[in-house]
Enzyme design. Structure first.
Site, PDB file in Angstrom:
ATOM      1  N   LYS A  91      51.661  50.852  65.201  1.00 38.24           N
ATOM      2  CA  LYS A  91      51.920  52.286  65.151  1.00 38.24           C
ATOM      3  C   LYS A  91      52.858  52.638  64.011  1.00 38.24           C
ATOM      4  CE  LYS A  91      52.427  56.523  66.572  1.00 38.24           C
ATOM      5  NZ  LYS A  91      51.794  57.469  67.467  1.00 38.24           N
ATOM      6  N   HIS A 107      46.458  62.339  67.592  1.00 45.61           N
ATOM      7  CA  HIS A 107      46.725  63.709  68.062  1.00 45.61           C
ATOM      8  C   HIS A 107      46.577  64.730  66.938  1.00 45.61           C
ATOM      9  CE1 HIS A 107      50.591  62.427  66.497  1.00 45.61           C
ATOM     10  NE2 HIS A 107      50.924  61.771  67.590  1.00 45.61           N
ATOM     11  N   HIS A 154      52.148  57.330  76.357  1.00 44.57           N
ATOM     12  CA  HIS A 154      53.546  56.904  76.488  1.00 44.57           C
ATOM     13  C   HIS A 154      53.819  56.644  77.962  1.00 44.57           C
ATOM     14  CE1 HIS A 154      54.581  58.224  72.364  1.00 44.57           C
ATOM     15  NE2 HIS A 154      53.634  59.122  72.584  1.00 44.57           N
ATOM     16  N   ASP A 205      48.053  61.487  74.553  1.00 42.95           N
ATOM     17  CA  ASP A 205      49.453  61.605  74.142  1.00 42.95           C
ATOM     18  C   ASP A 205      50.311  62.101  75.297  1.00 42.95           C
ATOM     19  OD1 ASP A 205      51.668  61.322  72.564  1.00 42.95           O
ATOM     20  OD2 ASP A 205      51.358  63.150  71.417  1.00 42.95           O
ATOM     21  N   HIS A 262      45.884  56.795  73.604  1.00 46.49           N
ATOM     22  CA  HIS A 262      47.252  57.153  73.163  1.00 46.49           C
ATOM     23  C   HIS A 262      48.087  57.597  74.369  1.00 46.49           C
ATOM     24  CE1 HIS A 262      50.013  59.042  69.961  1.00 46.49           C
ATOM     25  NE2 HIS A 262      50.658  59.062  71.121  1.00 46.49           N
ATOM     26  N   HIS A 296      51.141  58.502  63.240  1.00 46.15           N
ATOM     27  CA  HIS A 296      51.705  59.828  63.544  1.00 46.15           C
ATOM     28  C   HIS A 296      51.723  60.570  62.211  1.00 46.15           C
ATOM     29  CE1 HIS A 296      54.327  62.691  65.833  1.00 46.15           C
ATOM     30  NE2 HIS A 296      54.485  63.100  64.588  1.00 46.15           N
TER      31      HIS A 296
END
Ligand code: DOR
Ligand code: ZN
Length: 347
Positions: free
Chosen positions: A102, A177, A18, A250, A16, A139
């Site tokens: 996602k 997460h 970004h 994350d 995970h 999420h």
């Protein structure tokens, strides 16, 4: 048994991440690629990555942003929107572009305005994913402003995820997460269908850290850190040797000015310190012998991929955590996650 002074494990993956785009990508990609062989790349760009061609082009940009001497494989994800196209989902998976899709509930977090407003609106897409063997990454927070921010994960499990696992029993799901004991219990209750990722920062601090000595924006992320009992549940899960839990940092970079302001962005940039912090946590728990399963074996197993053959070695010597990473051009920087206690492990 006392902890060893060094630990050699298979090279880990980050399930995970970004990485953003353009100058932020240029600043961040190297930090993830130094630590991890592969990473699941989040699609919450502006505009979001919803098409196979967009993901393929983004993957090329990521590959170009990683220094040539580092071996790194970006694994791409599709951002689900209302009415997500089942044909595009199956095609991208069959062409080897999508690894997963996602689910952001609309307005749950950064760049989620195009997210899903009701699970009915993605039912066809999820059926196609179920058939194609494509995992759904969730999420897991409700967005109802009447639900307290600290309860949004637990309420999501009751109100959304319970029905979702029943409606799509063949769909593999990652509850991402996780931040609560309820999240841990939910994953444990569905060992065939669910996996759960755990970040280094949610293992390191509880919600008090956000307000220790003043408001501390670099500890703010979503889902927000919870009470100490939840952090302890996460530590137990991560170090339990259960194959259901695996590493997902994350890491979510925002420039320092957009964190340190009246309405700061959510996200912790932990890529430069991720494995060191995980090692610190496992050492504190006396469970370093279980770090390899969490970091390097359970994730590939969930995704049906082979584990990495290369090895890395971590040493029990303090890490000098960098304060910030410069963003090329424009004079901005990204503040690096600093746990409140020293990091005693490094490469
Ligand atoms: O804190 C967060 N930051 N949580 C998310 O879900 C998104 C992320 C981001 O993209 O900045
Ligand atoms: Zn994220």
């Amino acid at each position: 048994m006392p902890n060893p002074t060094s630990l050699t494990i298979r090279r880990p993956d980050d399930w995970h991440v970004h990485l953003r785009d353009n100058q932020m990508l240029a600043a961040c990609a190297v930090h993830t690629a130094r630590q991890f062989a592969r990473a699941i790349i989040m699609p919450n760009l502006v505009p979001p990555v919803t098409k196979v061609a967009e993901a393929s082009a983004y993957r090329d940009r990521i590959r170009r942003a990683v220094p040539a001497d580092l071996k790194f494989e970006p694994l791409m994800t599709c951002y689900l929107t209302d009415g997500a196209d089942p044909v595009e989902l199956a095609r991208g998976k069959n062409e080897g572009v999508w690894v997963a899709a996602k689910l952001y509930p609309a307005h749950a977090t950064t760049n989620s305005a195009h997210g899903v407003t009701s699970m009915d609106k993605v039912a066809k897409g999820l059926e196609a994913m179920e058939k194609a063997g494509m995992p759904l990454l969730v999420h897991g927070e409700v967005t109802d402003p009447d639900v307290d921010i600290f309860d949004r994960e637990a309420v999501f499990l009751d109100k959304v995820l319970t029905a979702l696992v029943k409606r799509h029993p063949g769909l593999k799901i990652v509850l991402e997460h996780i931040t609560t004991k309820e999240g841990v219990a939910f994953v444990e209750a569905h060992p065939k269908q669910l996996g759960g990722t755990i970040t280094p920062h949610h293992l390191s601090y509880n919600r008090n850290a956000l307000f220790k000595g003043g408001i501390r924006p670099h500890f703010y992320c979503l889902p927000i850190a919870k009470r100490e009992e939840h952090r302890l549940a996460l530590r137990r899960a991560a170090t339990s040797n259960s194959a259901s839990f695996f590493l997902g940092t994350d890491t979510a970079p925002h420039t320092t000015d957009t964190k340190e302001c009246a309405c700061g962005c959510a996200g912790v940039f932990n890529a430069p310190v991720a494995m060191q912090v995980y090692a610190q946590v496992f050492a504190e728990e006396g469970k370093l012998d279980r770090l390899e399963a969490f970091a390097s074996l359970n994730g590939p197993r969930f995704y049906g991929l082979p584990p990495n053959e290369e090895r890395i070695t971590l040493h029990a010597r303090p890490m000098d955590v960098p304060d910030r990473v410069e963003v090329p051009g424009g004079g901005k920087d990204i503040t690096v996650f600093h746990p409140d206690t020293p990091v005693g492990w490094s490469f």
